[in-house]
Scaffold this motif. Structure first.
Motif, PDB file in Angstrom:
ATOM      1  N   GLU A 105      -0.394  -1.067  -0.720  1.00 15.54           N
ATOM      2  CA  GLU A 105       0.975  -0.813  -0.259  1.00 15.54           C
ATOM      3  C   GLU A 105       1.155   0.635   0.168  1.00 15.54           C
ATOM      4  O   GLU A 105       2.162   0.976   0.778  1.00 15.54           O
ATOM      5  CB  GLU A 105       1.972  -1.173  -1.361  1.00 15.54           C
ATOM      6  CG  GLU A 105       1.944  -2.651  -1.751  1.00 15.54           C
ATOM      7  CD  GLU A 105       2.951  -2.985  -2.833  1.00 15.54           C
ATOM      8  OE1 GLU A 105       3.738  -2.081  -3.216  1.00 15.54           O
ATOM      9  OE2 GLU A 105       2.958  -4.138  -3.291  1.00 15.54           O
ATOM     10  N   ALA A 106       0.184   1.479  -0.143  1.00 14.44           N
ATOM     11  CA  ALA A 106       0.195   2.877   0.291  1.00 14.44           C
ATOM     12  C   ALA A 106      -0.946   3.074   1.274  1.00 14.44           C
ATOM     13  O   ALA A 106      -1.086   2.327   2.244  1.00 14.44           O
ATOM     14  CB  ALA A 106       0.072   3.796  -0.930  1.00 14.44           C
ATOM     15  N   GLU A 107      -1.828   4.041   1.030  1.00 15.60           N
ATOM     16  CA  GLU A 107      -2.889   4.324   1.989  1.00 15.60           C
ATOM     17  C   GLU A 107      -4.148   3.500   1.786  1.00 15.60           C
ATOM     18  O   GLU A 107      -5.003   3.440   2.669  1.00 15.60           O
ATOM     19  CB  GLU A 107      -3.248   5.820   1.961  1.00 15.60           C
ATOM     20  CG  GLU A 107      -3.925   6.283   0.689  1.00 15.60           C
ATOM     21  CD  GLU A 107      -2.956   6.716  -0.388  1.00 15.60           C
ATOM     22  OE1 GLU A 107      -3.099   7.846  -0.874  1.00 15.60           O
ATOM     23  OE2 GLU A 107      -2.067   5.919  -0.754  1.00 15.60           O
ATOM     24  N   GLY A 108      -4.279   2.866   0.626  1.00 15.55           N
ATOM     25  CA  GLY A 108      -5.476   2.079   0.348  1.00 15.55           C
ATOM     26  C   GLY A 108      -6.539   2.909  -0.348  1.00 15.55           C
ATOM     27  O   GLY A 108      -6.572   4.141  -0.238  1.00 15.55           O
ATOM     28  N   LEU A 109      -7.425   2.239  -1.078  1.00 19.83           N
ATOM     29  CA  LEU A 109      -8.430   2.935  -1.868  1.00 19.83           C
ATOM     30  C   LEU A 109      -9.349   3.798  -1.009  1.00 19.83           C
ATOM     31  O   LEU A 109      -9.630   4.944  -1.350  1.00 19.83           O
ATOM     32  CB  LEU A 109      -9.271   1.917  -2.661  1.00 19.83           C
ATOM     33  CG  LEU A 109     -10.347   2.506  -3.578  1.00 19.83           C
ATOM     34  CD1 LEU A 109      -9.712   3.320  -4.701  1.00 19.83           C
ATOM     35  CD2 LEU A 109     -11.236   1.393  -4.141  1.00 19.83           C
ATOM     36  N   ALA A 110      -9.832   3.259   0.096  1.00 19.22           N
ATOM     37  CA  ALA A 110     -10.789   4.001   0.925  1.00 19.22           C
ATOM     38  C   ALA A 110     -10.175   5.276   1.482  1.00 19.22           C
ATOM     39  O   ALA A 110     -10.769   6.354   1.406  1.00 19.22           O
ATOM     40  CB  ALA A 110     -11.312   3.109   2.051  1.00 19.22           C
ATOM     41  N   SER A 111      -8.985   5.165   2.041  1.00 14.06           N
ATOM     42  CA  SER A 111      -8.342   6.359   2.608  1.00 14.06           C
ATOM     43  C   SER A 111      -8.041   7.392   1.537  1.00 14.06           C
ATOM     44  O   SER A 111      -8.200   8.603   1.768  1.00 14.06           O
ATOM     45  CB  SER A 111      -7.050   5.966   3.331  1.00 14.06           C
ATOM     46  OG  SER A 111      -7.327   5.206   4.491  1.00 14.06           O
ATOM     47  N   ASP A 145     -15.342   0.928   2.985  1.00 12.19           N
ATOM     48  CA  ASP A 145     -14.565  -0.293   2.795  1.00 12.19           C
ATOM     49  C   ASP A 145     -14.116  -0.424   1.343  1.00 12.19           C
ATOM     50  O   ASP A 145     -14.749   0.101   0.433  1.00 12.19           O
ATOM     51  CB  ASP A 145     -15.387  -1.520   3.186  1.00 12.19           C
ATOM     52  CG  ASP A 145     -16.603  -1.706   2.291  1.00 12.19           C
ATOM     53  OD1 ASP A 145     -17.540  -0.885   2.372  1.00 12.19           O
ATOM     54  OD2 ASP A 145     -16.607  -2.650   1.473  1.00 12.19           O
ATOM     55  N   GLU A 146     -13.018  -1.127   1.139  1.00  7.75           N
ATOM     56  CA  GLU A 146     -12.434  -1.236  -0.192  1.00  7.75           C
ATOM     57  C   GLU A 146     -13.400  -1.838  -1.204  1.00  7.75           C
ATOM     58  O   GLU A 146     -13.584  -1.302  -2.302  1.00  7.75           O
ATOM     59  CB  GLU A 146     -11.152  -2.077  -0.135  1.00  7.75           C
ATOM     60  CG  GLU A 146     -10.490  -2.256  -1.499  1.00  7.75           C
ATOM     61  CD  GLU A 146      -9.359  -3.254  -1.473  1.00  7.75           C
ATOM     62  OE1 GLU A 146      -8.213  -2.844  -1.197  1.00  7.75           O
ATOM     63  OE2 GLU A 146      -9.617  -4.462  -1.738  1.00  7.75           O
ATOM     64  N   THR A 147     -14.035  -2.961  -0.850  1.00  4.49           N
ATOM     65  CA  THR A 147     -14.914  -3.629  -1.793  1.00  4.49           C
ATOM     66  C   THR A 147     -16.106  -2.760  -2.156  1.00  4.49           C
ATOM     67  O   THR A 147     -16.483  -2.643  -3.333  1.00  4.49           O
ATOM     68  CB  THR A 147     -15.396  -4.973  -1.227  1.00  4.49           C
ATOM     69  OG1 THR A 147     -14.255  -5.816  -0.980  1.00  4.49           O
ATOM     70  CG2 THR A 147     -16.329  -5.689  -2.202  1.00  4.49           C
ATOM     71  N   GLY A 148     -16.706  -2.118  -1.154  1.00  7.64           N
ATOM     72  CA  GLY A 148     -17.841  -1.249  -1.420  1.00  7.64           C
ATOM     73  C   GLY A 148     -17.476  -0.086  -2.315  1.00  7.64           C
ATOM     74  O   GLY A 148     -18.231   0.266  -3.234  1.00  7.64           O
ATOM     75  N   LEU A 149     -16.319   0.503  -2.099  1.00  3.08           N
ATOM     76  CA  LEU A 149     -15.898   1.635  -2.922  1.00  3.08           C
ATOM     77  C   LEU A 149     -15.482   1.191  -4.314  1.00  3.08           C
ATOM     78  O   LEU A 149     -15.777   1.876  -5.305  1.00  3.08           O
ATOM     79  CB  LEU A 149     -14.759   2.391  -2.235  1.00  3.08           C
ATOM     80  CG  LEU A 149     -15.202   3.264  -1.067  1.00  3.08           C
ATOM     81  CD1 LEU A 149     -13.999   3.740  -0.266  1.00  3.08           C
ATOM     82  CD2 LEU A 149     -16.019   4.463  -1.556  1.00  3.08           C
ATOM     83  N   PHE A 150     -14.826   0.036  -4.424  1.00  9.67           N
ATOM     84  CA  PHE A 150     -14.454  -0.454  -5.747  1.00  9.67           C
ATOM     85  C   PHE A 150     -15.703  -0.777  -6.568  1.00  9.67           C
ATOM     86  O   PHE A 150     -15.773  -0.477  -7.760  1.00  9.67           O
ATOM     87  CB  PHE A 150     -13.555  -1.681  -5.636  1.00  9.67           C
ATOM     88  CG  PHE A 150     -13.231  -2.304  -6.966  1.00  9.67           C
ATOM     89  CD1 PHE A 150     -12.584  -1.585  -7.958  1.00  9.67           C
ATOM     90  CD2 PHE A 150     -13.584  -3.624  -7.238  1.00  9.67           C
ATOM     91  CE1 PHE A 150     -12.304  -2.154  -9.201  1.00  9.67           C
ATOM     92  CE2 PHE A 150     -13.308  -4.202  -8.467  1.00  9.67           C
ATOM     93  CZ  PHE A 150     -12.669  -3.468  -9.452  1.00  9.67           C
ATOM     94  N   GLU A 151     -16.703  -1.370  -5.922  1.00  8.20           N
ATOM     95  CA  GLU A 151     -17.958  -1.645  -6.634  1.00  8.20           C
ATOM     96  C   GLU A 151     -18.592  -0.357  -7.144  1.00  8.20           C
ATOM     97  O   GLU A 151     -18.982  -0.253  -8.320  1.00  8.20           O
ATOM     98  CB  GLU A 151     -18.951  -2.368  -5.729  1.00  8.20           C
ATOM     99  CG  GLU A 151     -20.310  -2.556  -6.401  1.00  8.20           C
ATOM    100  CD  GLU A 151     -21.370  -3.150  -5.485  1.00  8.20           C
ATOM    101  OE1 GLU A 151     -22.546  -2.813  -5.674  1.00  8.20           O
ATOM    102  OE2 GLU A 151     -21.020  -3.942  -4.592  1.00  8.20           O
ATOM    103  N   ARG A 152     -18.704   0.624  -6.279  1.00  8.43           N
ATOM    104  CA  ARG A 152     -19.377   1.856  -6.669  1.00  8.43           C
ATOM    105  C   ARG A 152     -18.578   2.639  -7.699  1.00  8.43           C
ATOM    106  O   ARG A 152     -19.158   3.218  -8.630  1.00  8.43           O
ATOM    107  CB  ARG A 152     -19.676   2.685  -5.422  1.00  8.43           C
ATOM    108  CG  ARG A 152     -20.850   2.083  -4.633  1.00  8.43           C
ATOM    109  CD  ARG A 152     -20.845   2.497  -3.191  1.00  8.43           C
ATOM    110  NE  ARG A 152     -21.971   1.938  -2.473  1.00  8.43           N
ATOM    111  CZ  ARG A 152     -22.014   0.683  -1.998  1.00  8.43           C
ATOM    112  NH1 ARG A 152     -20.988  -0.135  -2.208  1.00  8.43           N
ATOM    113  NH2 ARG A 152     -23.071   0.252  -1.338  1.00  8.43           N
ATOM    114  N   LEU A 153     -17.260   2.629  -7.573  1.00  6.13           N
ATOM    115  CA  LEU A 153     -16.431   3.264  -8.589  1.00  6.13           C
ATOM    116  C   LEU A 153     -16.642   2.582  -9.937  1.00  6.13           C
ATOM    117  O   LEU A 153     -16.771   3.249 -10.973  1.00  6.13           O
ATOM    118  CB  LEU A 153     -14.961   3.206  -8.154  1.00  6.13           C
ATOM    119  CG  LEU A 153     -13.927   3.917  -9.018  1.00  6.13           C
ATOM    120  CD1 LEU A 153     -12.772   4.405  -8.139  1.00  6.13           C
ATOM    121  CD2 LEU A 153     -13.379   3.006 -10.108  1.00  6.13           C
TER     122      LEU A 153
END
Length: 201
Positions: free
Chosen positions: A116-122, A36-44
């Motif tokens: 607007e593209a594939e999104g952080l997770a993808s 998920d976006e939030t989980g990946l943004f946190e870990r990044l």
């Protein structure tokens, strides 16, 4: 150095064998898929803050980081301004590094733009390799890979900062994109993504 058997009989690497916080993180979280976006943004973000520090330091500060960065919701962090930066620099509970704070805000804005593209997770998961390492000792665990180098370059191209190849390799380990649990660890092959032999499950 390889694995140590805990009092529960389970084999873990030395870094996860004694400290209860690190042991729990290793047993329950490290290497499990995050999509998920939030989980990946946190870990990044936390991997960037960890650069030059121990992971145990970041893990102990994670509740404060989550509070200070509004749960790592990208929309909220993307709206941070100079007042927020000053607030963060004054917060002794987190790592007060101006460059890393600025990078986190910049990366939040880049994360929002990626929708607007594939999104952080993808985007991040598109760099999953065909096979994962099969280390038996720490000396055999890589710190970079062709995929982490490529992911670093692509994120930088998309406007992200503090996303070097080593940091991205650590991220890929943490969120299950690769499995660098040592062979013989009770966590090896437990993510559902990878088999113990390094092939895709």
């Amino acid at each position: 150095m390889s694995l140590l058997a805990g009092d529960d009989g389970l084999a873990r690497p030395a870094w996860a064998a004694t400290d209860p916080l690190m042991r729990d993180y290793y047993d329950r979280e490290w290497g499990m898929p995050v999509r998920d976006e939030t989980g990946l943004f946190e870990r990044l973000s936390l991997e960037a803050f960890q650069s030059g520090l121990s992971w145990s330091t970041i893990l102990r500060k994670r509740p404060a980081f989550r509070e200070a960065f509004h749960g790592f919701e990208a929309d909220a962090v993307a709206r941070f301004d100079e007042d927020d930066t000053a607030r963060l620099l004054a917060d002794a509970r987190i790592v007060r590094n101006r460059r890393k704070i600025a990078a986190t805000i910049q990366n939040a804005r880049a994360t929002v733009a990626l929708r607007e593209a594939e999104g952080l997770a993808s985007l991040i998961w598109s760099f999953q390799p065909a096979a994962t390492p099969t280390p038996t000792t720490f000396a055999e665990v890589p710190t970079q890979s062709a995929e982490s180098i490529a992911l670093s370059k692509e994120l930088k191209r998309r406007g992200f900062a503090h996303v070097g190849p080593t940091t991205m390799h650590a991220l890929m380990e943490a969120v299950g994109i690769i499995d660098t649990h040592l062979l013989g660890s009770h966590r090896r092959g437990s993510s559902g993504i990878w088999a113990a032999d390094g092939s895709r499950a």
